[in-house]
Design a protein around this motif. Structure first.
Motif, PDB file in Angstrom:
ATOM      1  N   LEU A   1      26.712  10.804  55.295  1.00  0.00           N
ATOM      2  CA  LEU A   1      26.666  10.090  54.025  1.00  0.00           C
ATOM      3  C   LEU A   1      25.470  10.544  53.200  1.00  0.00           C
ATOM      4  O   LEU A   1      24.360  10.657  53.715  1.00  0.00           O
ATOM      5  CB  LEU A   1      26.589   8.576  54.249  1.00  0.00           C
ATOM      6  N   VAL A   2      25.732  10.766  51.929  1.00  0.00           N
ATOM      7  CA  VAL A   2      24.686  11.214  51.012  1.00  0.00           C
ATOM      8  C   VAL A   2      24.789  10.417  49.716  1.00  0.00           C
ATOM      9  O   VAL A   2      25.892  10.178  49.206  1.00  0.00           O
ATOM     10  CB  VAL A   2      24.824  12.721  50.692  1.00  0.00           C
ATOM     11  N   ASP A   3      23.655   9.981  49.216  1.00  0.00           N
ATOM     12  CA  ASP A   3      23.593   9.327  47.907  1.00  0.00           C
ATOM     13  C   ASP A   3      23.783  10.416  46.849  1.00  0.00           C
ATOM     14  O   ASP A   3      22.960  11.329  46.724  1.00  0.00           O
ATOM     15  CB  ASP A   3      22.245   8.634  47.754  1.00  0.00           C
ATOM     16  N   ILE A   4      24.873  10.346  46.099  1.00  0.00           N
ATOM     17  CA  ILE A   4      25.188  11.417  45.149  1.00  0.00           C
ATOM     18  C   ILE A   4      24.233  11.440  43.962  1.00  0.00           C
ATOM     19  O   ILE A   4      24.096  12.468  43.285  1.00  0.00           O
ATOM     20  CB  ILE A   4      26.655  11.288  44.657  1.00  0.00           C
ATOM     21  N   ALA A   5      23.534  10.331  43.706  1.00  0.00           N
ATOM     22  CA  ALA A   5      22.605  10.277  42.576  1.00  0.00           C
ATOM     23  C   ALA A   5      21.327   9.551  42.987  1.00  0.00           C
ATOM     24  O   ALA A   5      21.089   8.412  42.598  1.00  0.00           O
ATOM     25  CB  ALA A   5      23.251   9.578  41.381  1.00  0.00           C
ATOM     26  N   PRO A   6      20.478  10.208  43.805  1.00  0.00           N
ATOM     27  CA  PRO A   6      19.255   9.558  44.276  1.00  0.00           C
ATOM     28  C   PRO A   6      18.363   9.107  43.115  1.00  0.00           C
ATOM     29  O   PRO A   6      18.204   9.829  42.123  1.00  0.00           O
ATOM     30  CB  PRO A   6      18.566  10.650  45.100  1.00  0.00           C
ATOM     31  N   ILE A   7      17.796   7.916  43.241  1.00  0.00           N
ATOM     32  CA  ILE A   7      16.947   7.366  42.186  1.00  0.00           C
ATOM     33  C   ILE A   7      15.713   8.229  41.958  1.00  0.00           C
ATOM     34  O   ILE A   7      15.236   8.378  40.826  1.00  0.00           O
ATOM     35  CB  ILE A   7      16.528   5.923  42.544  1.00  0.00           C
ATOM     36  N   ASP A   8      15.203   8.835  43.055  1.00  0.00           N
ATOM     37  CA  ASP A   8      13.978   9.628  42.910  1.00  0.00           C
ATOM     38  C   ASP A   8      14.251  11.045  42.408  1.00  0.00           C
ATOM     39  O   ASP A   8      13.325  11.856  42.307  1.00  0.00           O
ATOM     40  CB  ASP A   8      13.227   9.699  44.239  1.00  0.00           C
ATOM     41  N   GLY A   9      15.503  11.357  42.094  1.00  0.00           N
ATOM     42  CA  GLY A   9      15.833  12.665  41.553  1.00  0.00           C
ATOM     43  C   GLY A   9      15.911  13.782  42.574  1.00  0.00           C
ATOM     44  O   GLY A   9      16.013  14.960  42.222  1.00  0.00           O
ATOM     45  N   THR A  10      15.881  13.450  43.853  1.00  0.00           N
ATOM     46  CA  THR A  10      15.971  14.466  44.902  1.00  0.00           C
ATOM     47  C   THR A  10      17.297  15.211  44.824  1.00  0.00           C
ATOM     48  O   THR A  10      18.347  14.609  44.542  1.00  0.00           O
ATOM     49  CB  THR A  10      15.848  13.809  46.298  1.00  0.00           C
ATOM     50  N   ASP A  11      17.256  16.506  45.078  1.00  0.00           N
ATOM     51  CA  ASP A  11      18.474  17.309  45.057  1.00  0.00           C
ATOM     52  C   ASP A  11      19.310  16.972  46.290  1.00  0.00           C
ATOM     53  O   ASP A  11      18.841  17.028  47.430  1.00  0.00           O
ATOM     54  CB  ASP A  11      18.112  18.798  45.067  1.00  0.00           C
ATOM     55  N   VAL A  12      20.581  16.627  46.052  1.00  0.00           N
ATOM     56  CA  VAL A  12      21.486  16.261  47.144  1.00  0.00           C
ATOM     57  C   VAL A  12      21.647  17.409  48.133  1.00  0.00           C
ATOM     58  O   VAL A  12      21.697  17.199  49.351  1.00  0.00           O
ATOM     59  CB  VAL A  12      22.854  15.841  46.583  1.00  0.00           C
ATOM     60  N   VAL A  13      21.700  18.619  47.638  1.00  0.00           N
ATOM     61  CA  VAL A  13      21.856  19.790  48.502  1.00  0.00           C
ATOM     62  C   VAL A  13      20.675  19.898  49.471  1.00  0.00           C
ATOM     63  O   VAL A  13      20.848  20.173  50.663  1.00  0.00           O
ATOM     64  CB  VAL A  13      21.999  21.075  47.671  1.00  0.00           C
ATOM     65  N   ASP A  14      19.474  19.659  48.956  1.00  0.00           N
ATOM     66  CA  ASP A  14      18.287  19.704  49.820  1.00  0.00           C
ATOM     67  C   ASP A  14      18.347  18.621  50.896  1.00  0.00           C
ATOM     68  O   ASP A  14      17.928  18.831  52.038  1.00  0.00           O
ATOM     69  CB  ASP A  14      17.014  19.537  48.984  1.00  0.00           C
ATOM     70  N   GLN A  15      18.866  17.445  50.522  1.00  0.00           N
ATOM     71  CA  GLN A  15      18.989  16.365  51.497  1.00  0.00           C
ATOM     72  C   GLN A  15      19.937  16.744  52.633  1.00  0.00           C
ATOM     73  O   GLN A  15      19.656  16.489  53.807  1.00  0.00           O
ATOM     74  CB  GLN A  15      19.489  15.087  50.812  1.00  0.00           C
TER      75      GLN A  15
ATOM     76  N   ILE B   1      30.373  16.603  39.119  1.00  0.00           N
ATOM     77  CA  ILE B   1      29.096  16.596  39.833  1.00  0.00           C
ATOM     78  C   ILE B   1      29.331  16.825  41.334  1.00  0.00           C
ATOM     79  O   ILE B   1      28.617  17.598  41.986  1.00  0.00           O
ATOM     80  CB  ILE B   1      28.366  15.260  39.603  1.00  0.00           C
ATOM     81  N   ALA B   2      30.356  16.165  41.873  1.00  0.00           N
ATOM     82  CA  ALA B   2      30.668  16.330  43.300  1.00  0.00           C
ATOM     83  C   ALA B   2      31.060  17.770  43.611  1.00  0.00           C
ATOM     84  O   ALA B   2      30.598  18.359  44.604  1.00  0.00           O
ATOM     85  CB  ALA B   2      31.786  15.379  43.698  1.00  0.00           C
ATOM     86  N   GLU B   3      31.899  18.347  42.798  1.00  0.00           N
ATOM     87  CA  GLU B   3      32.358  19.724  43.046  1.00  0.00           C
ATOM     88  C   GLU B   3      31.209  20.721  42.932  1.00  0.00           C
ATOM     89  O   GLU B   3      31.174  21.730  43.659  1.00  0.00           O
ATOM     90  CB  GLU B   3      33.481  20.078  42.072  1.00  0.00           C
ATOM     91  N   ASP B   4      30.256  20.444  42.042  1.00  0.00           N
ATOM     92  CA  ASP B   4      29.081  21.319  41.937  1.00  0.00           C
ATOM     93  C   ASP B   4      28.255  21.279  43.225  1.00  0.00           C
ATOM     94  O   ASP B   4      27.773  22.319  43.693  1.00  0.00           O
ATOM     95  CB  ASP B   4      28.227  20.883  40.737  1.00  0.00           C
ATOM     96  N   ILE B   5      28.091  20.077  43.791  1.00  0.00           N
ATOM     97  CA  ILE B   5      27.345  19.933  45.057  1.00  0.00           C
ATOM     98  C   ILE B   5      28.057  20.694  46.164  1.00  0.00           C
ATOM     99  O   ILE B   5      27.426  21.432  46.933  1.00  0.00           O
ATOM    100  CB  ILE B   5      27.197  18.445  45.422  1.00  0.00           C
ATOM    101  N   ILE B   6      29.358  20.535  46.250  1.00  0.00           N
ATOM    102  CA  ILE B   6      30.141  21.207  47.297  1.00  0.00           C
ATOM    103  C   ILE B   6      30.051  22.722  47.140  1.00  0.00           C
ATOM    104  O   ILE B   6      29.906  23.458  48.135  1.00  0.00           O
ATOM    105  CB  ILE B   6      31.615  20.754  47.241  1.00  0.00           C
TER     106      ILE B   6
END
Length: 358
Positions: free
Chosen positions: A244-258, A296-301
């Motif tokens: 599970l990943v927060d798709i829009a982290p409040i702190d602006g962290t990059d989802v890919v990095d997570q 946004i989801a497809e860009d992350i994938i």
């Protein structure tokens, strides 16, 4: 109650009873032969798996267990009574290791399963065993042997089909609440989950699986940082991981990095975990504008170069959570069918692709 998934205990089986030196003395038989009985067996120590337990916290209060000693032998050919066994109940999923040798003694994976962890001592021999043609009145017996003593490490590994993993506050507890009857604590701050939670996802008759909410990991968890290291071991028994990943982290962290950070922790802890089937669940889609979510989801994938199943959900709104569970159920059913097909094949029975076996 705080979850305790590790404990050290000491077990000591009972010693065998001593053999007896005695001679038959009755009226008109002043010099009867030997009649000393054997000592009884010492009690053993057993562990038994109990599905009604889900923690090892009881061993914080009692860490030493001893079985009963065997009774000594007596005259008139009377054997000593065996000592009572000691039975220790532990949760299903407990792995037992000898502290001194680091050897795994057993793994209790089914309710009611028993494991002998300390064998009771043998009873000593009475003097009736030492009578011979040259020694009609032996004054010899043997003592009982000592019972085994061990220091054991008990380690609880949850038995779940699906394991949820991700950073703290990724929405794992909310997800398990949405898909099962489990009710873990949920709040908008990290480390809400301090212990694993199990939930049963039911999709109909004979269609269910167990899902485990593992406390959130942080970077360095494999070396002991944060809370996650205590529970990474629970992922060892799961057949599928939902990341599970927060798709829009409040702190602006990059989802890919997570995602890469969690993968790094899994690889450091156990490289085999990284090879286990793992699906990506992009959570909290409800915080994004509806017309931007898919892009946004497809860009992350795409940036992850993700080759496995992925889903876009909102656990709090229960959007697409049922879809995820349905795919999980179909995955397990396909695995079961594949296992059955392999078991049907006899040794040497090579099936060619497309071969008609009718």
């Amino acid at each position: 109650m705080k979850f305790v998934d590790e404990a050290i205990i000491k077990v000591h089986a009972g010693d065998g009873g001593n053999g007896c030196i005695s001679f038959r003395r009755e009226k008109f038989i002043p010099f009867g032969g030997p009649d000393g009985g054997d000592g009884g067996l010492g009690g053993s120590v057993w562990l038994i798996a109990d599905e009604g337990l889900n923690t090892l916290i009881d061993f914080r209060h009692q860490r030493s267990f001893k079985a009963q000693r065997g009774q000594n032998g007596m005259g008139s050919d009377m054997y000593g009574k065996g000592g009572e066994d000691t039975v220790i109940r532990v949760p299903v999923g407990t792995v037992v290791t000898n502290v001194d040798t680091d050897e795994t003694i057993g793994d209790l994976t089914a309710n009611g399963q028993r494991l002998l962890v300390a064998q009771g001592g043998k009873g000593g021999l009475g003097n009736i065993h030492f009578k011979s043609s040259v020694n009609r009145a032996p004054r010899k017996s043997t003592p009982g042997t000592p019972g085994e003593a061990r220091e054991l490490k008990l380690e609880l590994k949850l038995l779940a089909d699906v394991g949820l993993l991700g950073f703290p506050n990724a929405g794992k507890s909310t997800f398990i609440r949405a898909v099962s009857a489990a009710t873990p604590r949920v709040a908008d701050y990290p480390f809400t989950t301090l212990h694993p939670n199990l939930g049963v996802v039911s999709l109909g008759t004979d269609q269910s699986f167990v899902i485990a909410d593992i406390p959130g990991l942080i970077e360095g968890a494999a070396e002991g940082a944060g809370l996650g290291i205590q529970f990474l071991r629970h992922l060892a028994r799961t057949r599928l991981l939902l990341h599970l990943v927060d798709i829009a982290p409040i702190d602006g962290t990059d989802v890919v990095d997570q995602v890469h950070a969690i993968e790094h922790e899994l690889e450091k802890f156990d490289p085999e975990l990284l090879q286990r089937p793992r699906w990506l669940v992009l959570n909290k889609e409800d915080v994004l504008p509806e017309d931007e979510r898919q892009a946004i989801a497809e860009d992350i994938i795409k940036r992850l170069e993700w080759k496995h199943p992925w889903f876009l959900v909102s656990a709090i709104a229960r959007e697409n959570t049922l879809t995820v569970c349905q795919h999980v159920q179909r995955f397990f059913e396909s695995q079961k069918q594949a296992r059955e097909e392999r078991s049907d094949m006899l040794p040497g029975d090579v099936r060619l692709r497309g071969e008609d076996r009718s």
